[in-house]
Design a protein around this motif. Structure first.
Motif, PDB file in Angstrom:
ATOM      1  N   SER A 283       1.322  -0.421  -0.245  1.00 22.17           N
ATOM      2  CA  SER A 283       0.752   0.292   0.089  1.00 22.17           C
ATOM      3  C   SER A 283       1.401   1.520  -0.013  1.00 22.17           C
ATOM      4  N   ILE A 284       1.703   0.886   0.560  1.00 25.31           N
ATOM      5  CA  ILE A 284       2.721   1.991   1.021  1.00 25.31           C
ATOM      6  C   ILE A 284       3.523   2.467  -0.923  1.00 25.31           C
ATOM      7  N   ALA A 285       4.126   1.418  -1.105  1.00 28.46           N
ATOM      8  CA  ALA A 285       4.335   1.284  -2.474  1.00 28.46           C
ATOM      9  C   ALA A 285       3.396   2.304  -3.606  1.00 28.46           C
ATOM     10  N   TYR A 286       1.605   1.543  -3.874  1.00 27.22           N
ATOM     11  CA  TYR A 286       1.276   2.483  -4.345  1.00 27.22           C
ATOM     12  C   TYR A 286       1.045   3.673  -4.225  1.00 27.22           C
ATOM     13  N   THR A 287       1.542   3.752  -3.253  1.00 30.04           N
ATOM     14  CA  THR A 287       0.825   5.364  -2.560  1.00 30.04           C
ATOM     15  C   THR A 287       2.214   6.356  -3.071  1.00 30.04           C
ATOM     16  N   ASN A 288       3.430   6.087  -3.011  1.00 30.59           N
ATOM     17  CA  ASN A 288       4.542   6.639  -3.414  1.00 30.59           C
ATOM     18  C   ASN A 288       4.337   6.853  -5.453  1.00 30.59           C
ATOM     19  N   THR A 289       3.469   5.899  -5.853  1.00 33.61           N
ATOM     20  CA  THR A 289       3.227   5.364  -7.594  1.00 33.61           C
ATOM     21  C   THR A 289       2.441   6.416  -7.621  1.00 33.61           C
ATOM     22  N   LYS A 290       1.958   7.560  -6.859  1.00 33.37           N
ATOM     23  CA  LYS A 290       0.073   7.462  -6.626  1.00 33.37           C
ATOM     24  C   LYS A 290      -1.028   6.857  -7.062  1.00 33.37           C
ATOM     25  N   GLN A 291      -0.604   5.881  -7.365  1.00 35.97           N
ATOM     26  CA  GLN A 291      -1.781   5.086  -7.202  1.00 35.97           C
ATOM     27  C   GLN A 291      -2.860   4.874  -6.358  1.00 35.97           C
ATOM     28  N   TYR A 292      -3.715   5.950  -5.790  1.00 35.08           N
ATOM     29  CA  TYR A 292      -4.119   5.739  -4.678  1.00 35.08           C
ATOM     30  C   TYR A 292      -5.763   5.122  -4.552  1.00 35.08           C
ATOM     31  N   GLN A 293      -6.259   4.342  -6.048  1.00 30.78           N
ATOM     32  CA  GLN A 293      -7.117   2.755  -5.600  1.00 30.78           C
ATOM     33  C   GLN A 293      -6.950   2.194  -5.551  1.00 30.78           C
ATOM     34  N   LYS A 294      -5.576   1.859  -5.267  1.00 29.64           N
ATOM     35  CA  LYS A 294      -4.678   0.299  -5.549  1.00 29.64           C
ATOM     36  C   LYS A 294      -4.369   0.025  -4.022  1.00 29.64           C
ATOM     37  N   ALA A 295      -3.646   1.060  -3.655  1.00 37.25           N
ATOM     38  CA  ALA A 295      -3.429   1.378  -1.768  1.00 37.25           C
ATOM     39  C   ALA A 295      -4.470   1.320  -0.966  1.00 37.25           C
ATOM     40  N   LEU A 296      -5.701   2.247  -1.639  1.00 34.87           N
ATOM     41  CA  LEU A 296      -6.941   2.290  -0.363  1.00 34.87           C
ATOM     42  C   LEU A 296      -7.329   0.421  -1.101  1.00 34.87           C
ATOM     43  N   ASP A 297      -7.682  -0.131  -2.175  1.00 38.96           N
ATOM     44  CA  ASP A 297      -7.597  -1.522  -2.002  1.00 38.96           C
ATOM     45  C   ASP A 297      -6.759  -2.386  -0.954  1.00 38.96           C
ATOM     46  N   ASP A 298      -5.931  -1.913  -0.711  1.00 42.24           N
ATOM     47  CA  ASP A 298      -4.593  -2.203  -0.395  1.00 42.24           C
ATOM     48  C   ASP A 298      -4.825  -2.629   1.271  1.00 42.24           C
ATOM     49  N   LEU A 299      -5.362  -1.762   2.123  1.00 38.47           N
ATOM     50  CA  LEU A 299      -5.536  -1.069   2.827  1.00 38.47           C
ATOM     51  C   LEU A 299      -7.149  -1.738   3.650  1.00 38.47           C
ATOM     52  N   ASN A 300      -7.726  -1.556   2.061  1.00 40.33           N
ATOM     53  CA  ASN A 300      -9.440  -2.168   2.704  1.00 40.33           C
ATOM     54  C   ASN A 300      -8.752  -4.081   2.645  1.00 40.33           C
ATOM     55  N   GLU A 301      -8.252  -4.238   2.300  1.00 38.00           N
ATOM     56  CA  GLU A 301      -7.768  -5.816   2.500  1.00 38.00           C
ATOM     57  C   GLU A 301      -7.175  -6.644   3.573  1.00 38.00           C
ATOM     58  N   ILE A 302      -5.736  -5.261   3.939  1.00 33.33           N
ATOM     59  CA  ILE A 302      -5.825  -5.072   5.498  1.00 33.33           C
ATOM     60  C   ILE A 302      -6.519  -5.519   6.380  1.00 33.33           C
ATOM     61  N   GLN A 303      -8.101  -4.217   6.094  1.00 36.40           N
ATOM     62  CA  GLN A 303      -8.349  -4.454   7.343  1.00 36.40           C
ATOM     63  C   GLN A 303      -9.516  -6.039   7.337  1.00 36.40           C
ATOM     64  N   LYS A 304      -9.618  -6.664   6.502  1.00 36.34           N
ATOM     65  CA  LYS A 304     -10.088  -7.821   6.579  1.00 36.34           C
ATOM     66  C   LYS A 304      -9.633  -8.894   7.042  1.00 36.34           C
ATOM     67  N   ARG A 305      -8.602  -8.825   5.783  1.00 32.02           N
ATOM     68  CA  ARG A 305      -7.286 -10.311   7.163  1.00 32.02           C
ATOM     69  C   ARG A 305      -7.302  -9.831   7.723  1.00 32.02           C
ATOM     70  N   PHE A 306      -6.389  -8.879   8.621  1.00 33.46           N
ATOM     71  CA  PHE A 306      -6.445  -8.391  10.057  1.00 33.46           C
ATOM     72  C   PHE A 306      -6.892  -7.167  11.145  1.00 33.46           C
ATOM     73  N   PRO A 307      -8.093  -7.568  11.029  1.00 39.64           N
ATOM     74  CA  PRO A 307      -9.203  -6.951  12.064  1.00 39.64           C
ATOM     75  C   PRO A 307      -8.260  -6.529  12.775  1.00 39.64           C
ATOM     76  N   GLU A 308      -7.171  -6.373  13.412  1.00 34.77           N
ATOM     77  CA  GLU A 308      -6.693  -6.332  14.543  1.00 34.77           C
ATOM     78  C   GLU A 308      -5.995  -5.048  14.137  1.00 34.77           C
ATOM     79  N   GLU A 309      -5.739  -4.887  13.056  1.00 30.15           N
ATOM     80  CA  GLU A 309      -4.734  -3.551  12.639  1.00 30.15           C
ATOM     81  C   GLU A 309      -5.425  -2.587  12.373  1.00 30.15           C
ATOM     82  N   ASP A 310      -5.023  -1.375  13.004  1.00 29.83           N
ATOM     83  CA  ASP A 310      -5.887   0.220  12.844  1.00 29.83           C
ATOM     84  C   ASP A 310      -4.763   0.903  11.585  1.00 29.83           C
TER      85      ASP A 310
END
Length: 142
Positions: A35-62
């Protein structure tokens, strides 16, 4: 991926991060790194998709503060405000980041009073926070 980030070779960072997710999908760090890599390349939707996936897979992560920033980049102001608020609610110790992020989203939404309130909170947490002072002074002149 981190080495490529330090070298500012962001396309290689994305490629390496993709490999990390492919080989180690059960490690939260793989997803965060991508998600950081996508952010650095301004691929913001992909970064957001990864963050949403993190929330699903690792609900304890803030991931709320990171997601708030990405939503801000995507001009999803309501989502950015909501995620900033969740980050604030989850804080163990007060820190300025989520408040300033929410203040910016409030300002962009035309909610100047709420932005001002958050910036005042930032300055209570850290009276030396220069950008909060600058934004607050600018808002008070409006």
């Amino acid at each position: 991926a981190r080495a490529y980030e330090r070298l500012r070779k962001y396309d290689l960072q994305v490629a390496d991060a993709n490999q990390c997710v492919a080989t180690e999908p059960t490690l939260v760090g793989s997803w965060i790194g991508r998600s950081i890599a996508y952010t650095n390349t301004k691929q913001y939707q992909k970064a957001l998709d990864d963050l949403n996936e993190i929330q699903k897979r690792f609900p304890e992560e803030d991931i709320y503060q990171n997601r708030a920033l990405i939503n801000l980049e995507l001009n999803k102001l309501t989502d950015s405000i909501s995620d900033s608020t969740k980050s604030i609610e989850n804080m163990k110790e007060p820190r300025p980041g989520p408040y300033i992020n929410r203040a910016v989203a409030y300002e962009m939404s035309g909610k100047i009073d709420k932005a001002t309130s958050d910036l005042e909170t930032v300055l209570k947490i850290d009276p030396t926070y220069r950008s909060a002072k600058d934004i607050l002074n600018r808002l008070r002149k409006k």
